[in-house]
Scaffold this motif. Structure first.
Motif, mmCIF file in Angstrom:
data_model
loop_
_atom_site.group_PDB
_atom_site.id
_atom_site.type_symbol
_atom_site.label_atom_id
_atom_site.label_comp_id
_atom_site.label_asym_id
_atom_site.label_seq_id
_atom_site.Cartn_x
_atom_site.Cartn_y
_atom_site.Cartn_z
ATOM 1 N N GLU A 154 0.289 4.939 2.662
ATOM 2 C CA GLU A 154 -0.233 4.728 1.314
ATOM 3 C C GLU A 154 0.435 5.707 0.356
ATOM 4 O O GLU A 154 0.569 6.902 0.646
ATOM 5 N N HIS A 155 0.861 5.180 -0.793
ATOM 6 C CA HIS A 155 1.556 5.999 -1.789
ATOM 7 C C HIS A 155 0.840 5.872 -3.138
ATOM 8 O O HIS A 155 1.288 5.150 -4.030
ATOM 9 N N PRO A 156 -0.279 6.543 -3.301
ATOM 10 C CA PRO A 156 -1.067 6.396 -4.532
ATOM 11 C C PRO A 156 -0.330 6.861 -5.788
ATOM 12 O O PRO A 156 -0.694 6.458 -6.893
ATOM 13 N N ASP A 157 0.712 7.696 -5.621
ATOM 14 C CA ASP A 157 1.453 8.188 -6.785
ATOM 15 C C ASP A 157 2.634 7.295 -7.151
ATOM 16 O O ASP A 157 3.382 7.619 -8.072
ATOM 17 N N GLU A 158 2.808 6.185 -6.437
ATOM 18 C CA GLU A 158 3.908 5.279 -6.758
ATOM 19 C C GLU A 158 3.574 4.498 -8.029
ATOM 20 O O GLU A 158 2.585 3.769 -8.083
ATOM 21 N N PRO A 159 4.402 4.631 -9.075
ATOM 22 C CA PRO A 159 4.079 3.957 -10.335
ATOM 23 C C PRO A 159 4.251 2.440 -10.293
ATOM 24 O O PRO A 159 3.478 1.721 -10.928
ATOM 25 N N LEU A 160 5.232 1.922 -9.560
ATOM 26 C CA LEU A 160 5.479 0.482 -9.538
ATOM 27 C C LEU A 160 4.597 -0.208 -8.499
ATOM 28 O O LEU A 160 4.649 0.138 -7.308
ATOM 29 N N VAL A 161 3.840 -1.180 -8.939
ATOM 30 C CA VAL A 161 2.926 -1.898 -8.045
ATOM 31 C C VAL A 161 3.678 -2.524 -6.876
ATOM 32 O O VAL A 161 3.237 -2.463 -5.720
ATOM 33 N N MET A 162 4.855 -3.096 -7.153
ATOM 34 C CA MET A 162 5.606 -3.828 -6.142
ATOM 35 C C MET A 162 6.091 -2.918 -5.011
ATOM 36 O O MET A 162 6.320 -3.381 -3.893
ATOM 37 N N GLU A 163 6.256 -1.627 -5.276
ATOM 38 C CA GLU A 163 6.784 -0.709 -4.269
ATOM 39 C C GLU A 163 5.725 -0.235 -3.276
ATOM 40 O O GLU A 163 6.050 0.474 -2.321
#
Length: 690
Positions: free
Chosen positions: A243-252
């Motif tokens: 899980e990457h909660p800090d990822e800004p792009l939803v698709m990533e």
């Protein structure tokens, strides 16, 4: 005859490699030993060719195998079935190196066009085509198949048995998250897959069950051929199980593909997880504080090291291999990465240092192997922030220094005058060039000697007097099209009758760069968020986008548009002249200008980006064929601001009086193959790993 030692199992099958706990093991000297994969990916193309042409010859492979093994690598990874020459060369090479063979991982390419069309991995046509590709790959590796001619695919009679040199099967390509999610939605009620060799557990998604089915097919078919090998599927950070909660792009961070939801239930060879993991993408690696307690040897927070640790811990005792990582050598940049690990903008030494730094993290965090991307530069590759400026049908015919994807190799594929013309302010090497390749362009300032290759335009001249960058600034105006800037502010009131698209300015380090006219700057024309100059005569720096503006609903948070300057011209010095793009000694000046910084979308057919407006929805810039280039040189005295060398007593300068530099279109390329400085840095790092 197959020379590599293997073990015979009770059912008569042979085995050379297996997985045990979190390691890969090799059978050697009648016992099993740990085997850390020290690898390099190998592409399928040479400059001047697309990969589907399979242009690499047997002699190329034999030469490369020796260089790769001397670098300290023990494994090559290939992405798809190659022509018979690859397998013949590998077997031949290893029969000459029986005690220290070079191994390989065989990739099986996904039917990406069908996957894109159906958006459903379980569609019968996708699965059937993928199964056939797997069966064909097994036949090719075992030397027991003849593949018919098909456009873009390998073909021929396969007779060389390379099966004992195979480390593992590597199934598939980086998965499109939308396709994975759609597959899961379309087949949510389907039962999980249960096969003779692989099964998916109760938590497995339909897509993971599909992968279990494909790996089951692989194990079943290769056992018929009398072998067992470890099997893996390709994955990448975008579809990892973390899980990457800090990822800004939803698709990533949309969907996960989890190797732990699949088990191998039959066969000693085993199964492992494989990831493509770069330090600069996706963007959460820049923004997360998730790994704030993970420090490198310098005491810095290292998100790449933190990610590797979390990935390894998640998979518990399953082996995890990083089968793509690296950074390119290039003038351009495509993403900003933490700790300077950008996607581009590196020298060869910087490339080597970043790769070995990541290699050490991969090894120390307990992964089963590390496979560098990549062995050779690949000119056909496209990069997201330069592809709009290029002719896609002509990409392999020239080297774009701004396109990072072309320059990941440890083996450089340099434009053909790379070794012929050293930019050092000396002209002796110009006499070694075929005179038919050099044009003399007479201008009021001085005669210019001009030549070119697949990557650059080269210019040399003896100026009227000694040139001192502290006292003078040299300008070279470039005119390719009708339009451009006619009254740049540094002409001190003089006016050109025809505009300039670009200007090369050479002086002190902070002012030496290629500049672009505001009206021509297609970077600003393409990106509505790129800051624009308010002055029509304020010619400015070349820039490339490194991040689009991120906004809801595609992004969880809003992030600004980002760009970097890419037009800087490096002056030769005693300490570093391998990267030099201009030099001066006395009255001699030498310049080397990348085609892309002159606006070319394809110099091999004399195509440049035009002034035509961009149509809404277009992803390619409009282009125009030109007759050649006009070069207009002049010098400005820094103290008096006097302009020297322009042809006019009046304030109006007639550019059309300057001669045109022309060249013939080309359909074939010449290039210099040479290992980069990074090769030797990687060599030291590989040799430090047991």
């Amino acid at each position: 005859m197959n020379q590599a030692e293997s073990k015979e199992l009770e059912n008569g099958a042979q085995i050379k490699f297996r997985t045990k706990k979190d390691q890969v093991e090799i059978y050697k000297d009648e016992r099993w030993s740990p085997f850390f994969v020290k690898g390099v990916n190998l592409g399928a193309s040479l400059p001047g060719h697309f990969p589907g042409e399979l242009s690499i010859k047997k002699e190329d492979y034999l030469r490369w195998f020796e260089m790769i093994q001397e670098m300290g690598a023990n494994t090559i990874r290939i992405y798809t079935i190659l022509n018979p020459e690859f397998y013949q060369a590998l077997v031949e090479y290893n029969q000459e190196n029986v005690k220290n063979p070079l191994f390989f991982m065989q990739g099986v390419w996904s039917p990406v066009n069908l996957l894109h069309k159906t958006n459903d991995a379980w569609s019968p046509e996708v699965t059937k085509q993928f199964e056939k590709e797997i069966s064909d790959a097994i036949g090719a590796v075992n030397g027991e198949i003849t593949l018919p001619d098909q456009p873009g695919k390998a073909s021929g009679k396969y007779t060389a048995d390379a099966s004992s040199y195979l480390v593992a099967w590597h199934i598939g390509t980086e998965w499109d998250p939308e396709m994975v999610e759609n597959t899961n939605n379309q087949h949510s009620d389907d039962p999980v897959f249960q096969g003779d060799f692989f099964k998916s557990n109760k938590d497995a998604s339909p897509f993971e069950s599909w992968l279990a089915h494909l790996m089951n097919h692989t194990a079943k078919e290769e056992e018929k051929a009398g072998w067992q090998h470890p099997i893996t599927f390709t994955n990448w950070i975008t579809t990892d199980p973390l899980e990457h909660p800090d990822e800004p792009l939803v698709m990533e961070d949309l969907v996960s593909v989890d190797a732990t939801n699949i088990q191998r239930i039959n066969g000693e060879a085993g199964y492992f997880a494989s990831f493509h993991a770069y330090p600069y993408y996706p963007d959460f690696l820049r923004y997360t504080d998730k790994y704030k307690d993970v420090k490198n040897d310098k005491g810095q927070m290292d998100t790449y090291k933190g990610y590797l640790r979390e990935l390894k811990n998640y998979h518990r005792e399953m082996p995890v291999m990083i089968t793509e990582f690296g950074v390119p050598v290039s003038r351009g940049n495509a993403h900003i990465g933490p700790l300077g690990r950008d996607q581009g903008g590196h020298t060869e030494v910087e490339q080597g240092r970043h790769i070995t730094d990541m290699l050490k993290h991969i090894y120390r965090e307990g992964h089963a192997g590390a496979v560098i991307f990549t062995w050779q530069d690949e000119w056909f590759k496209k990069t997201w922030n330069t592809m709009a400026f290029e002719n896609p049908d002509r990409r392999p015919f020239w080297y774009n220094a701004l396109s990072v994807e072309m320059s990941y190799g440890l083996l450089g594929m340099y434009p053909n005058k790379h070794n012929d013309l050293k930019i050092d302010g000396k002209l002796e090497d110009w006499s070694t060039i075929d005179g038919s390749e050099i044009r003399t362009v007479s201008t009021p300032l001085a005669d210019l000697k001009v030549t070119k290759d697949e990557g650059y335009v080269y210019i040399s001249s003896r100026l009227p007097g000694d040139f001192n960058p502290k006292e003078n600034t040299f300008y070279l105006g470039v005119d390719t099209l009708s339009g451009g800037i006619k009254n740049p502010d540094f002409l001190k009131g003089k006016m050109l009758d025809e505009g300039l698209e670009t200007v090369v300015r050479l002086g002190n380090d902070n002012e030496s760069e290629v500049l672009v006219a505001p009206s021509y700057d297609f970077h600003h024309r393409l990106y509505v968020h790129a800051p624009k100059s308010n002055q029509d005569n304020a010619i400015h720096s070349w820039k490339l986008a490194v991040s689009r503006k991120l906004e809801y609903p595609d992004a969880k948070v809003e992030l600004p548009f980002e760009e970097v300057v890419v037009g800087h011209m490096e002056r030769a010095s005693l300490s570093n002249d391998s990267m030099a793009e201009w030099a001066v000694q006395g009255n001699v000046i030498e310049i080397k200008i990348p085609w892309a910084l002159l606006g070319f979308s394809d110099p091999s057919s004399k195509q440049v980006v035009s002034y035509s407006p961009i149509k809404k929805g277009d992803i390619e810039m409009p282009t125009e064929k030109i007759d050649g280039i006009r070069f207009i040189p002049w010098i400005i005295d820094k103290s008096s601001k006097t302009v020297h060398g322009l042809k006019s007593e009046s304030s109006l300068i007639a550019i059309t009086d300057y001669p045109l530099y022309n060249w013939d279109d080309w359909q074939e390329v010449e290039y210099d193959e040479q290992v980069k400085e990074s090769y030797y840095i990687v060599q030291d790092a590989f040799n430090d790993i047991e």
